[in-house]
Design a protein around this motif. Structure first.
Motif, PDB file in Angstrom:
ATOM      1  N   PHE A   1      20.712  49.502  45.221  1.00  0.00           N
ATOM      2  CA  PHE A   1      21.978  49.957  45.767  1.00  0.00           C
ATOM      3  C   PHE A   1      21.963  49.880  47.288  1.00  0.00           C
ATOM      4  O   PHE A   1      22.997  49.844  47.919  1.00  0.00           O
ATOM      5  CB  PHE A   1      22.262  51.391  45.331  1.00  0.00           C
TER       6      PHE A   1
ATOM      7  N   LEU B   1      39.794  48.016  44.434  1.00  0.00           N
ATOM      8  CA  LEU B   1      38.459  47.422  44.493  1.00  0.00           C
ATOM      9  C   LEU B   1      37.584  48.041  43.406  1.00  0.00           C
ATOM     10  O   LEU B   1      37.363  49.248  43.394  1.00  0.00           O
ATOM     11  CB  LEU B   1      37.853  47.679  45.876  1.00  0.00           C
ATOM     12  N   VAL B   2      37.098  47.202  42.501  1.00  0.00           N
ATOM     13  CA  VAL B   2      36.281  47.664  41.375  1.00  0.00           C
ATOM     14  C   VAL B   2      34.911  47.002  41.493  1.00  0.00           C
ATOM     15  O   VAL B   2      34.792  45.795  41.307  1.00  0.00           O
ATOM     16  CB  VAL B   2      36.948  47.265  40.039  1.00  0.00           C
ATOM     17  N   LEU B   3      33.902  47.787  41.823  1.00  0.00           N
ATOM     18  CA  LEU B   3      32.556  47.227  41.962  1.00  0.00           C
ATOM     19  C   LEU B   3      31.840  47.271  40.621  1.00  0.00           C
ATOM     20  O   LEU B   3      31.719  48.334  40.019  1.00  0.00           O
ATOM     21  CB  LEU B   3      31.745  48.031  42.975  1.00  0.00           C
ATOM     22  N   LEU B   4      31.375  46.115  40.179  1.00  0.00           N
ATOM     23  CA  LEU B   4      30.644  46.064  38.914  1.00  0.00           C
ATOM     24  C   LEU B   4      29.184  45.816  39.227  1.00  0.00           C
ATOM     25  O   LEU B   4      28.831  44.810  39.832  1.00  0.00           O
ATOM     26  CB  LEU B   4      31.196  44.948  38.028  1.00  0.00           C
ATOM     27  N   TRP B   5      28.351  46.743  38.834  1.00  0.00           N
ATOM     28  CA  TRP B   5      26.957  46.688  39.208  1.00  0.00           C
ATOM     29  C   TRP B   5      26.070  46.221  38.068  1.00  0.00           C
ATOM     30  O   TRP B   5      26.221  46.670  36.943  1.00  0.00           O
ATOM     31  CB  TRP B   5      26.491  48.082  39.632  1.00  0.00           C
ATOM     32  N   ALA B   6      25.150  45.331  38.376  1.00  0.00           N
ATOM     33  CA  ALA B   6      24.100  44.975  37.416  1.00  0.00           C
ATOM     34  C   ALA B   6      22.778  45.025  38.153  1.00  0.00           C
ATOM     35  O   ALA B   6      22.595  44.311  39.136  1.00  0.00           O
ATOM     36  CB  ALA B   6      24.336  43.592  36.836  1.00  0.00           C
ATOM     37  N   GLU B   7      21.875  45.875  37.689  1.00  0.00           N
ATOM     38  CA  GLU B   7      20.581  45.979  38.371  1.00  0.00           C
ATOM     39  C   GLU B   7      19.645  44.843  37.963  1.00  0.00           C
ATOM     40  O   GLU B   7      18.692  44.554  38.656  1.00  0.00           O
ATOM     41  CB  GLU B   7      19.930  47.336  38.090  1.00  0.00           C
TER      42      GLU B   7
ATOM     43  N   GLU C   1      21.696  42.592  32.226  1.00  0.00           N
ATOM     44  CA  GLU C   1      22.975  43.282  32.102  1.00  0.00           C
ATOM     45  C   GLU C   1      24.169  42.356  32.329  1.00  0.00           C
ATOM     46  O   GLU C   1      25.311  42.796  32.325  1.00  0.00           O
ATOM     47  CB  GLU C   1      23.018  44.448  33.113  1.00  0.00           C
TER      48      GLU C   1
ATOM     49  N   ARG D   1      26.985  42.193  29.674  1.00  0.00           N
ATOM     50  CA  ARG D   1      27.889  43.335  29.698  1.00  0.00           C
ATOM     51  C   ARG D   1      28.956  43.145  30.776  1.00  0.00           C
ATOM     52  O   ARG D   1      30.129  43.456  30.565  1.00  0.00           O
ATOM     53  CB  ARG D   1      27.070  44.600  29.959  1.00  0.00           C
ATOM     54  N   ILE D   2      28.532  42.620  31.937  1.00  0.00           N
ATOM     55  CA  ILE D   2      29.467  42.343  33.028  1.00  0.00           C
ATOM     56  C   ILE D   2      30.504  41.319  32.558  1.00  0.00           C
ATOM     57  O   ILE D   2      31.714  41.499  32.746  1.00  0.00           O
ATOM     58  CB  ILE D   2      28.727  41.784  34.261  1.00  0.00           C
TER      59      ILE D   2
ATOM     60  N   SER E   1      31.396  40.637  29.601  1.00  0.00           N
ATOM     61  CA  SER E   1      32.239  41.250  28.582  1.00  0.00           C
ATOM     62  C   SER E   1      33.331  42.112  29.231  1.00  0.00           C
ATOM     63  O   SER E   1      34.492  42.089  28.816  1.00  0.00           O
ATOM     64  CB  SER E   1      31.352  42.073  27.649  1.00  0.00           C
ATOM     65  N   TYR E   2      32.958  42.853  30.264  1.00  0.00           N
ATOM     66  CA  TYR E   2      33.963  43.688  30.953  1.00  0.00           C
ATOM     67  C   TYR E   2      34.992  42.804  31.641  1.00  0.00           C
ATOM     68  O   TYR E   2      36.201  43.054  31.559  1.00  0.00           O
ATOM     69  CB  TYR E   2      33.292  44.634  31.954  1.00  0.00           C
TER      70      TYR E   2
ATOM     71  N   HIS F   1      40.275  43.945  32.316  1.00  0.00           N
ATOM     72  CA  HIS F   1      40.348  45.151  33.139  1.00  0.00           C
ATOM     73  C   HIS F   1      40.567  44.848  34.617  1.00  0.00           C
ATOM     74  O   HIS F   1      40.856  45.739  35.392  1.00  0.00           O
ATOM     75  CB  HIS F   1      39.072  45.974  32.975  1.00  0.00           C
ATOM     76  N   VAL F   2      40.332  43.611  35.000  1.00  0.00           N
ATOM     77  CA  VAL F   2      40.584  43.195  36.381  1.00  0.00           C
ATOM     78  C   VAL F   2      41.337  41.867  36.336  1.00  0.00           C
ATOM     79  O   VAL F   2      41.261  41.131  35.368  1.00  0.00           O
ATOM     80  CB  VAL F   2      39.267  43.035  37.187  1.00  0.00           C
TER      81      VAL F   2
ATOM     82  N   LEU G   1      28.655  50.228  34.554  1.00  0.00           N
ATOM     83  CA  LEU G   1      28.936  51.064  35.730  1.00  0.00           C
ATOM     84  C   LEU G   1      30.029  50.393  36.563  1.00  0.00           C
ATOM     85  O   LEU G   1      29.870  49.272  37.017  1.00  0.00           O
ATOM     86  CB  LEU G   1      27.657  51.214  36.554  1.00  0.00           C
TER      87      LEU G   1
ATOM     88  N   LEU H   1      32.252  50.962  39.858  1.00  0.00           N
ATOM     89  CA  LEU H   1      32.452  51.780  41.057  1.00  0.00           C
ATOM     90  C   LEU H   1      33.867  51.585  41.576  1.00  0.00           C
ATOM     91  O   LEU H   1      34.290  50.457  41.829  1.00  0.00           O
ATOM     92  CB  LEU H   1      31.470  51.356  42.151  1.00  0.00           C
TER      93      LEU H   1
ATOM     94  N   HIS I   1      41.037  51.472  31.589  1.00  0.00           N
ATOM     95  CA  HIS I   1      40.009  50.473  31.887  1.00  0.00           C
ATOM     96  C   HIS I   1      38.602  51.032  31.812  1.00  0.00           C
ATOM     97  O   HIS I   1      37.631  50.298  31.809  1.00  0.00           O
ATOM     98  CB  HIS I   1      40.245  49.876  33.272  1.00  0.00           C
TER      99      HIS I   1
END
Lengths: 341, 341
Positions: free
Chosen positions: A79, A105-111, A115, A118-119, A121-122, A127-128, B105, B107, B127
């Motif tokens: 992060f 602004l929608v931040l999509l996090w993948a560590e 993952e 999943r991103i 898929s979202y 959704h955006v 996740l 944000l 969403h």
């Protein structure tokens, strides 16, 4: 044949006035009504009907911007990338431009890459309206996954050539900027000019090496040392260069953080800057380049502006009706001369 | 009367095997199908039908976790909040727990309260399945907006009492931890114990002042100085305390960053720690408390664990069938003795 009407079409303002609400509320109702209380939404719909209002955006805009949200995909294990001044400023540019467009602004996090599914898929879940993606490494599968999600996307930074994606990007003229940096060192009479390179799998770093070699075609390979875009990496790479080439009289570091590390090593070794070794960086991140001792000569790029451009390019992509992909944008760079070279 | 079937119900695994896909794919199709290619989704639906598969989660879970995504709302003007070690670690806990649940996740950023409407609108737009919210200041309208969006939410940190929201929160025992810190200083024989307070509009800071006053009921008001949870603010507040009360022999700072600033001021003024002035912090952020000179005695809280707890509480909220709100969780604190007190 029907005579075209000469009555002016009612505008958003007229609908807002009739319903007794703000333009933003009308816009929201017309775009699906999320977040508007039912009685208000009813008033707006009644006004729309009475006035025969037709939104004056292309119908496509209503469909493609239905969420009023843009995903920013960050695939990094830490992060703390937010404390990287380059990233923070680019994100600020994006945030400002999205706010001006009333888009979230929608931040999509993948560590980790595990993952990514999943991103994707979202993103594919509606959704955006579109996505912005960064930090594309050579072997990264994220771009391909984003493309498969069929969501309009703009990249920050040129993706690796072999990925061959029909996705526009915003980048600065990395190669041209590097050429200018090295030419400046040559013009100062420097003859043994080293290079501290960035990560091999990032196109920006590869382009900057190429710019260095454009000017110094026959450069001694011993004069190039591998860094990682961090200050620590720059300090280490500078130490290696000095060990290998004690006669070195200049160094071009591929970013400001590594240049700051190089200055530290030079100071520790007792080398005077710029008298013994001239130093040039890249980025012109003010908090770094303006704070070094001596102040850093560097290649300026408009980082916040590039963030804004990414959003504008995405909006063009969303509003386009012919399915064509806008051209990528390469922004110019400019050498900023301070004390270090 | 129908005889209850004795056949075991088909499981997700059996459906996955029949369709020739992974468990995750079956799960995704059953939950709406986002991100699954049509031919695969068809295979899964066929297998579900043939086997008479009924998802063994409660039906409510399917409805309430339909997006597989949780929004984390950050209302701060600076992206650099991510470089705050407290926030970064809490976010890491959240991220790890969501990853374990295969939940995304998301944000949601707002740089100013002017953007709260847009956040509420996105939250209300379906969403994300639920939300986590932080940094609640006393006059913040965000909690009320979130509540109006009718989305299951958990707060990080106890919201101000006057907000009176039926929203569970996770917080540490701020008041009890502060009491323990001050009691420790009393047990060392210190008689003039100062306090560097955090922002007045943050409940965590208010609770820590209350804990200090619980132990030192008659404390001289001149012994409390106002800080802002930053290192700079701690350094300034320490200077004020020393100017007002030169006989001060201990100080309890409301967080580690301010304690680090206080140590700097004490060093500059030539005061020995702990001999002349003992110092105790709060948080036990290792990168701060372990790096000071001398190492900081402080009140430990499990920051990453609190992030995980927020996610678990939200999942209980999502899975609950009776509409009841789970109890908030106050995690214990523990005094960690190092060299500064």
């Amino acid at each position: 044949m029907t005579e075209p009407t000469t009555e002016p079409r009612p505008t958003l303002e007229v609908v807002a006035a009739r319903a007794g609400v703000s333009r933003a509320t009308v816009s929201r109702v017309v775009n699906g009504g999320a977040g508007v209380r039912a009685p208000l939404a009813d008033k707006v719909r009644q006004a729309v009907e009475e006035l025969g209002y037709v939104p004056n955006h292309a119908a496509r805009t209503l469909v493609t911007r239905r969420n009023g949200a843009v995903g920013v995909i960050i695939a990094e294990p830490e992060f703390r990338i937010f404390s990287d001044p380059f990233f923070e400023r680019q994100l600020r540019g994006i945030s400002r431009e999205l706010t001006a467009l009333d888009s979230q602004l929608v931040l999509l996090w993948a560590e980790s890459p595990g993952e990514y599914d999943r991103i994707a898929s979202y993103l594919g879940g509606g959704h955006v309206d579109g996505a912005l993606a960064f930090s594309l490494h050579d072997d990264d599968e994220l771009p391909a996954l984003i493309t498969r999600a069929r969501i309009p996307t703009v990249f920050g930074g040129r993706p690796p050539a072999r990925q061959e994606l029909a996705v526009p990007y915003v980048d600065c003229d990395n190669r041209g900027g590097a050429r200018e940096a090295v030419r400046h060192l040559v013009s100062l009479g420097r003859r043994r000019i080293g290079h501290i390179a960035g990560p091999r799998d990032l196109m920006a770093a590869v382009d900057r090496v190429d710019g260095y070699r454009d000017v110094l075609i026959d450069a001694d390979p011993a004069l190039t040392s591998q860094g990682d875009f961090t200050e620590e990496g720059g300090a280490r790479a500078m130490a290696e260069l000095l060990d290998r080439c004690p006669d070195l009289d200049a160094v071009f570091a591929a970013n400001d953080l590594m240049a700051a590390g190089a200055l530290r090593t030079l100071r520790e070794r007792g080398a005077r800057v710029p008298d013994d070794v001239a130093v040039v960086g890249f980025d012109d991140v003010v908090s770094v380049a303006g704070a070094t001792e001596p102040a850093l000569t560097t290649v300026h790029q408009d980082i916040e502006g590039m963030g804004r451009l990414m959003v504008r390019l995405l909006m063009r992509l969303l509003d386009g009706t012919d399915g064509s992909v806008p051209e990528s944008v390469i922004t110019p760079t400019e050498l900023v001369r301070r004390a270090s070279a």
